[in-house]
Design a protein around this motif. Structure first.
Motif, PDB file in Angstrom:
ATOM      1  N   ILE A 144       0.863  -1.173   0.000  1.00  0.00           N
ATOM      2  CA  ILE A 144       0.000   0.000   0.000  1.00  0.00           C
ATOM      3  C   ILE A 144       0.902   1.226   0.000  1.00  0.00           C
ATOM      4  N   LEU A 145       0.690   2.113  -0.964  1.00  0.00           N
ATOM      5  CA  LEU A 145       1.445   3.367  -1.037  1.00  0.00           C
ATOM      6  C   LEU A 145       0.583   4.483  -0.472  1.00  0.00           C
ATOM      7  N   SER A 146       1.206   5.423   0.216  1.00  0.00           N
ATOM      8  CA  SER A 146       0.414   6.469   0.861  1.00  0.00           C
ATOM      9  C   SER A 146       1.092   7.823   0.763  1.00  0.00           C
ATOM     10  N   SER A 147       0.271   8.846   0.935  1.00  0.00           N
ATOM     11  CA  SER A 147       0.752  10.228   0.998  1.00  0.00           C
ATOM     12  C   SER A 147       0.183  10.855   2.258  1.00  0.00           C
ATOM     13  N   ASN A 148       1.062  11.268   3.161  1.00  0.00           N
ATOM     14  CA  ASN A 148       0.650  11.812   4.456  1.00  0.00           C
ATOM     15  C   ASN A 148       1.019  13.283   4.548  1.00  0.00           C
ATOM     16  N   THR A 149       0.067  14.118   4.972  1.00  0.00           N
ATOM     17  CA  THR A 149       0.346  15.552   5.101  1.00  0.00           C
ATOM     18  C   THR A 149       0.145  16.056   6.527  1.00  0.00           C
ATOM     19  N   HIS A 150       0.079  15.141   7.501  1.00  0.00           N
ATOM     20  CA  HIS A 150      -0.045  15.571   8.897  1.00  0.00           C
ATOM     21  C   HIS A 150       1.299  16.073   9.415  1.00  0.00           C
ATOM     22  N   GLY A 151       1.234  17.079  10.275  1.00  0.00           N
ATOM     23  CA  GLY A 151       2.437  17.603  10.910  1.00  0.00           C
ATOM     24  C   GLY A 151       2.472  17.212  12.377  1.00  0.00           C
ATOM     25  N   VAL A 152       3.582  16.616  12.821  1.00  0.00           N
ATOM     26  CA  VAL A 152       3.725  16.155  14.207  1.00  0.00           C
ATOM     27  C   VAL A 152       5.151  16.413  14.668  1.00  0.00           C
ATOM     28  N   PHE A 153       5.304  16.772  15.951  1.00  0.00           N
ATOM     29  CA  PHE A 153       6.659  16.853  16.495  1.00  0.00           C
ATOM     30  C   PHE A 153       6.661  16.413  17.946  1.00  0.00           C
ATOM     31  N   ARG A 154       7.826  15.965  18.399  1.00  0.00           N
ATOM     32  CA  ARG A 154       7.997  15.492  19.776  1.00  0.00           C
ATOM     33  C   ARG A 154       8.142  16.683  20.719  1.00  0.00           C
ATOM     34  N   LYS A 155       7.499  16.587  21.868  1.00  0.00           N
ATOM     35  CA  LYS A 155       7.543  17.686  22.838  1.00  0.00           C
ATOM     36  C   LYS A 155       7.948  17.185  24.220  1.00  0.00           C
ATOM     37  N   ASP A 156       8.956  17.772  24.754  1.00  0.00           N
ATOM     38  CA  ASP A 156       9.379  17.523  26.140  1.00  0.00           C
ATOM     39  C   ASP A 156       9.662  16.049  26.412  1.00  0.00           C
ATOM     40  N   THR A 157       8.662  15.306  26.858  1.00  0.00           N
ATOM     41  CA  THR A 157       8.881  13.920  27.264  1.00  0.00           C
ATOM     42  C   THR A 157       8.971  13.016  26.054  1.00  0.00           C
ATOM     43  N   ALA A 158       9.433  11.799  26.301  1.00  0.00           N
ATOM     44  CA  ALA A 158       9.681  10.860  25.209  1.00  0.00           C
ATOM     45  C   ALA A 158       8.415  10.464  24.470  1.00  0.00           C
ATOM     46  N   LYS A 159       7.276  10.471  25.154  1.00  0.00           N
ATOM     47  CA  LYS A 159       6.071   9.937  24.524  1.00  0.00           C
ATOM     48  C   LYS A 159       4.972  10.983  24.332  1.00  0.00           C
ATOM     49  N   LEU A 160       5.306  12.266  24.392  1.00  0.00           N
ATOM     50  CA  LEU A 160       4.325  13.319  24.125  1.00  0.00           C
ATOM     51  C   LEU A 160       4.632  13.947  22.777  1.00  0.00           C
ATOM     52  N   PHE A 161       3.642  13.923  21.906  1.00  0.00           N
ATOM     53  CA  PHE A 161       3.804  14.456  20.560  1.00  0.00           C
ATOM     54  C   PHE A 161       2.695  15.464  20.283  1.00  0.00           C
ATOM     55  N   VAL A 162       3.050  16.540  19.607  1.00  0.00           N
ATOM     56  CA  VAL A 162       2.085  17.572  19.262  1.00  0.00           C
ATOM     57  C   VAL A 162       1.633  17.379  17.822  1.00  0.00           C
ATOM     58  N   HIS A 163       0.333  17.199  17.639  1.00  0.00           N
ATOM     59  CA  HIS A 163      -0.261  17.089  16.296  1.00  0.00           C
ATOM     60  C   HIS A 163      -0.526  18.513  15.825  1.00  0.00           C
ATOM     61  N   SER A 164       0.517  19.136  15.303  1.00  0.00           N
ATOM     62  CA  SER A 164       0.494  20.574  15.028  1.00  0.00           C
ATOM     63  C   SER A 164      -0.185  20.940  13.720  1.00  0.00           C
ATOM     64  N   GLY A 165      -0.209  20.030  12.785  1.00  0.00           N
ATOM     65  CA  GLY A 165      -0.834  20.307  11.496  1.00  0.00           C
ATOM     66  C   GLY A 165      -1.715  19.158  11.074  1.00  0.00           C
ATOM     67  N   VAL A 166      -3.030  19.343  11.185  1.00  0.00           N
ATOM     68  CA  VAL A 166      -3.960  18.281  10.799  1.00  0.00           C
ATOM     69  C   VAL A 166      -4.099  18.272   9.285  1.00  0.00           C
ATOM     70  N   GLY A 167      -3.658  17.188   8.682  1.00  0.00           N
ATOM     71  CA  GLY A 167      -3.725  17.059   7.231  1.00  0.00           C
ATOM     72  C   GLY A 167      -4.596  15.880   6.832  1.00  0.00           C
ATOM     73  N   SER A 168      -4.045  15.014   6.011  1.00  0.00           N
ATOM     74  CA  SER A 168      -4.799  13.845   5.554  1.00  0.00           C
ATOM     75  C   SER A 168      -3.825  12.730   5.187  1.00  0.00           C
ATOM     76  N   ILE A 169      -4.362  11.535   5.050  1.00  0.00           N
ATOM     77  CA  ILE A 169      -3.600  10.398   4.544  1.00  0.00           C
ATOM     78  C   ILE A 169      -4.389   9.811   3.382  1.00  0.00           C
ATOM     79  N   HIS A 170      -3.805   9.835   2.212  1.00  0.00           N
ATOM     80  CA  HIS A 170      -4.390   9.183   1.047  1.00  0.00           C
ATOM     81  C   HIS A 170      -3.575   7.924   0.764  1.00  0.00           C
ATOM     82  N   PHE A 171      -4.244   6.831   0.451  1.00  0.00           N
ATOM     83  CA  PHE A 171      -3.513   5.610   0.146  1.00  0.00           C
ATOM     84  C   PHE A 171      -4.150   4.881  -1.033  1.00  0.00           C
ATOM     85  N   GLY A 172      -3.343   4.047  -1.671  1.00  0.00           N
ATOM     86  CA  GLY A 172      -3.817   3.206  -2.763  1.00  0.00           C
ATOM     87  C   GLY A 172      -3.105   1.868  -2.707  1.00  0.00           C
TER      88      GLY A 172
END
Length: 399
Positions: A144-172
């Motif tokens: 399955i090939l996909s194109s992801n446009t979500h923006g995420v980065f790690r914040k402070d602790t090892a397991k906290l991530f900020v979903h800073s840019g809500v995009g989409s995932i298209h797959f085929g």
């Protein structure tokens, strides 16, 4: 069903979090860590993943954990009996340059009935896999090939991530070497065009299907993807995915490279006319090479029909996708920069950490197309070389 995620950076964690939320309790979702220390860190934090979205932090747990063993590459699957150690569904979110070596080392656990979802930046990885690793179509896993446009980065602790840019995932789904039409629902003339939808039953209808074992992991993987509604997931024809991947490729060529060079966030790069001119030039070069590729492939297809005795005057010919025109690419690059304006690009993050970048799978892919179709690409080549220079100069040597 067992789901494995290879590559537990920001995108891998966002994916794991949303899979767990969509599929509470079952199936098993296992994170494949690169090192034992990474796995230990996850366990020290309770094996949880936290995602922050618009200031609200949500937690998911119940993940399995494995350590990626860097053993010698194994021989491909050759009819071994599947068992508990077999990977049924593998989501790959590693860096593009790491994907092929990583999958090579997982070969003993992959079977022709496995499904691999590629979610890396850039292009060319799938082609390398089928050329160098899975050369026999009959023994090849589903892809399955996909194109992801979500923006995420790690914040402070090892397991906290900020979903800073809500995009989409298209797959085929890559077409089946066995000839099964996974996209029959898109072309079902018995229903109005506006109501045509992809169907899981086109992958395999039920356990009564003689080939059910061959296709069940693909069906389950697609079903799991479609359940992640917060990630705006869409199943599209593979031809549309190829277009979406090319649009993202151009956006990455501009945004990732310029932010890596200038040391700024995505939203800062188009504050000058100089950056706009660079963007316009890149879009021109990319659209030109996509046009040449499209025309060459269309001509080769028509020539093959002529050899078969087909009168090509009666054959409908697809038009070059408008989404790949220069103007459309410019609009897309600006759009991506705006929706991810607060993000630090992955390429800038790699440069700051002294890591390899994915520029060879982004700009480099376009330059290979340029060589193939004799299209000069000076702006894209210049950006690639500048990023390589920037990567070669330690960040602490900046005066």
């Amino acid at each position: 069903m067992r789901l494995h995620i290879l590559g537990v950076g920001p995108i891998g964690n966002l994916l794991a979090f949303n899979l767990r939320r969509a599929l509470p309790g079952h199936p098993t979702i296992t994170l494949i860590h690169k090192t034992q220390s990474q796995a230990n860190t996850t366990l020290e934090h309770g094996g949880i993943i936290q995602i922050e979205n618009e200031g609200v932090v949500t937690t998911a747990n119940g993940f399995g954990s494995e350590v990626f063993e860097a053993t010698k590459p194994a021989l491909p699957w050759e009819g071994r009996t599947s068992g508990a150690n077999t990977i049924e569904s593998l989501f790959v979110t590693t860096k593009a340059y790491s994907t092929v070596p990583a999958i090579r080392r997982l070969l003993p656990r992959l079977s022709p009935n496995s499904t691999i979802v590629l979610m890396h930046n850039g292009m060319g990885v799938y082609e390398e896999l089928i050329h160098d690793v899975f050369r026999n179509p009959g023994l090849r896993p589903h892809f399955i090939l996909s194109s992801n446009t979500h923006g995420v980065f790690r914040k402070d602790t090892a397991k906290l991530f900020v979903h800073s840019g809500v995009g989409s995932i298209h797959f085929g789904i890559v077409p089946d070497p066995g000839g099964r039409d996974f996209e029959a629902g898109f072309n079902d003339t018995t229903v109005p065009k506006i109501e045509r939808r992809p169907r899981l039953s086109d992958i395999t209808p039920s356990e009564s299907d003689p080939a059910y074992v061959r296709y069940v992991s693909l069906r389950d993987t697609v079903a799991a993807l479609m359940l992640m509604e917060p990630l705006n997931v869409s199943w599209l024809p593979i031809s549309e995915i190829q277009t979406a991947m090319r649009r993202k490729l151009v956006a990455n060529t501009v945004i990732n490279c310029l932010t890596a060079l200038m040391g700024c966030r995505n939203g800062d790069i188009f504050t000058t006319s100089a950056a706009i001119r660079i963007m316009q030039r890149v879009c021109h070069e990319a659209s030109h090479v996509f046009t040449e590729e499209f025309n060459s492939e269309t001509k080769a297809w028509l020539d093959s029909l002529v050899k078969q005795g087909v009168n090509i005057e009666d054959v409908p010919i697809a038009r070059f996708p408008r989404e790949l025109s220069k103007k459309a690419l410019e609009v897309e690059v600006r759009r991506v920069a705006e929706v991810t304006k607060g993000n630090v690009s992955s390429m800038l993050a790699d440069v700051r950490r002294g890591r390899s970048t994915e520029v060879e799978f982004i700009n480099g892919y376009l330059l290979k197309l340029g060589d193939t179709y004799n299209v000069p690409m000076p702006a894209i080549a210049m950006l690639l070389n500048l990023v390589k220079m920037r990567s070669a100069i330690p960040i602490d040597q900046i005066l």
